[in-house]
Design an enzyme around this catalytic site. Structure first.
Site, PDB file in Angstrom:
ATOM      1  N   ASP A   1      -5.275  -3.908  -2.503  1.00  0.00           N
ATOM      2  CA  ASP A   1      -4.217  -3.583  -1.385  1.00  0.00           C
ATOM      3  C   ASP A   1      -3.567  -4.654  -0.697  1.00  0.00           C
ATOM      4  O   ASP A   1      -4.235  -5.758  -0.132  1.00  0.00           O
ATOM      5  CB  ASP A   1      -5.034  -2.863  -0.288  1.00  0.00           C
ATOM      6  CG  ASP A   1      -4.193  -2.149   0.424  1.00  0.00           C
ATOM      7  OD1 ASP A   1      -3.214  -2.591   0.987  1.00  0.00           O
ATOM      8  OD2 ASP A   1      -4.311  -0.692   0.821  1.00  0.00           O
TER       9      ASP A   1
ATOM     10  N   SER B   1       1.024  -1.273   0.042  1.00  0.00           N
ATOM     11  CA  SER B   1      -0.154  -0.030  -0.015  1.00  0.00           C
ATOM     12  C   SER B   1       0.954   1.328   0.009  1.00  0.00           C
ATOM     13  O   SER B   1       1.547   1.510  -0.715  1.00  0.00           O
ATOM     14  CB  SER B   1      -0.909  -0.188   1.241  1.00  0.00           C
ATOM     15  OG  SER B   1      -2.108   0.741   0.852  1.00  0.00           O
TER      16      SER B   1
END
Length: 304
Positions: free
Chosen positions: A161, A47
């Protein structure tokens, strides 16, 4: 005669964790490592960790730091391209386009440092290591927070993510033989002193934040007209659930891999959307990293 730097001549594999705007602390972590004389030879990130790590590996961290430290809430809002289809509320094209302007359209194989961005194949339920191909395809996949950003379709996969399965991806760095493995965890225990400082800081004026608009949209859609701390709305429950899951996974990965050095950024350093607080968060990351290096120099295994 100049004083010897504590990590002079040491090579480092750096693991940068997920955590939204708190991931800006990774900039400070990198600065402090360099100031200590370390040479970063490998980076893996999930991320926001993938975003900062990839930009540093491309040699453009200063340009990104200068830009992000100038952001206000209204600037962040202008980078949002709303989507009401495709599995998320934000497309993410504007953000990636701005980063490409700053850094350039690069291939991972051309970076100066070994780099891996971690994402999750949502259809297969598997962790994916993106260590070749387009840098910004890898970053876009890794930052696709479920429900917030639309999933990134890349190489016939639907990717989200990386923090969903691996918020601190140590394993991709193990192929590089370095002196130290260091983890920067930006979901560490809360620090009450930071809340006191926040109360003394003047709030940014102007339009409501991106987070406010996301929260209001999701809560209104779900019929949560008047959420509270005791009865949170749908959006708050989603975000707290992700935080809880990532914190548990982080503890497991730290226990399994036992890195040489751990820097833990308090989870209340800022909220995940508060990119306008960049300078404060970067400085916090640098300060905590210096303290971690100093403690290690005294014989402690980490600063966690």
């Amino acid at each position: 005669m100049s004083e010897q730097k504590p990590l002079s001549g040491k090579t480092v594999s750096l693991v940068l964790g997920s955590g939204g705007a708190r991931g800006l602390a990774h900039i400070g972590v990198i600065r402090a490592l360099e100031d200590a004389g370390a040479e970063i030879e490998a980076i893996a990130g999930s991320s926001m960790g993938a975003l900062v790590g990839g930009i540093h590996a491309a040699g453009q961290l200063q340009a990104y730091e200068d830009w992000v430290c100038g952001l206000k809430q209204s600037d962040v809002l202008s980078l949002v391209d709303w989507s009401f289809a495709g599995g998320g509320l934000i497309k993410g094209r504007k953000i990636i386009g701005k980063l490409e302007e700053l850094v350039g359209d690069l291939e991972i194989r051309d970076l100066k440092i070994d780099f891996t961005a971690v994402a999750v194949d949502i259809e297969q339920g598997r962790e994916v290591w993106l260590d070749r191909g387009s840098l910004f395809d890898a970053i876009r996949a890794s930052i696709a927070i479920p429900g917030i950003f639309t999933p990134h379709r890349y190489r016939n996969r639907v990717l989200v993510d990386g923090g969903l399965l691996n918020p601190i991806p140590v394993a991709p760095t193990l192929r590089c033989m370095t002196n130290l493995t260091m983890v920067a965890d930006v979901n560490g225990p809360a620090d009450p002193k930071l809340d006191e400082k926040e109360n003394e800081t003047e709030k940014d004026s102007g339009e409501g934040s991106v987070w406010d608009k996301l929260r209001d949209f999701v809560d209104n859609f779900a019929g949560d007209k008047d959420p509270s701390e005791t009865q949170p709305g749908l959006f708050a429950v989603m975000m707290r659930s992700l935080d809880t899951m990532e914190a548990a996974l982080t503890r497991q990965h730290l226990a399994i891999f036992q890195p040489d050095l751990v820097v833990r950024i308090p989870k209340n350093a800022c909220m995940v959307h508060e990119f306008h607080r960049a300078r404060r968060v970067i400085d916090l990351g640098a300060g905590l990293t210096r303290a971690a290096i100093e403690n290690k120099d005294k014989g402690y295994p980490d600063a966690g």
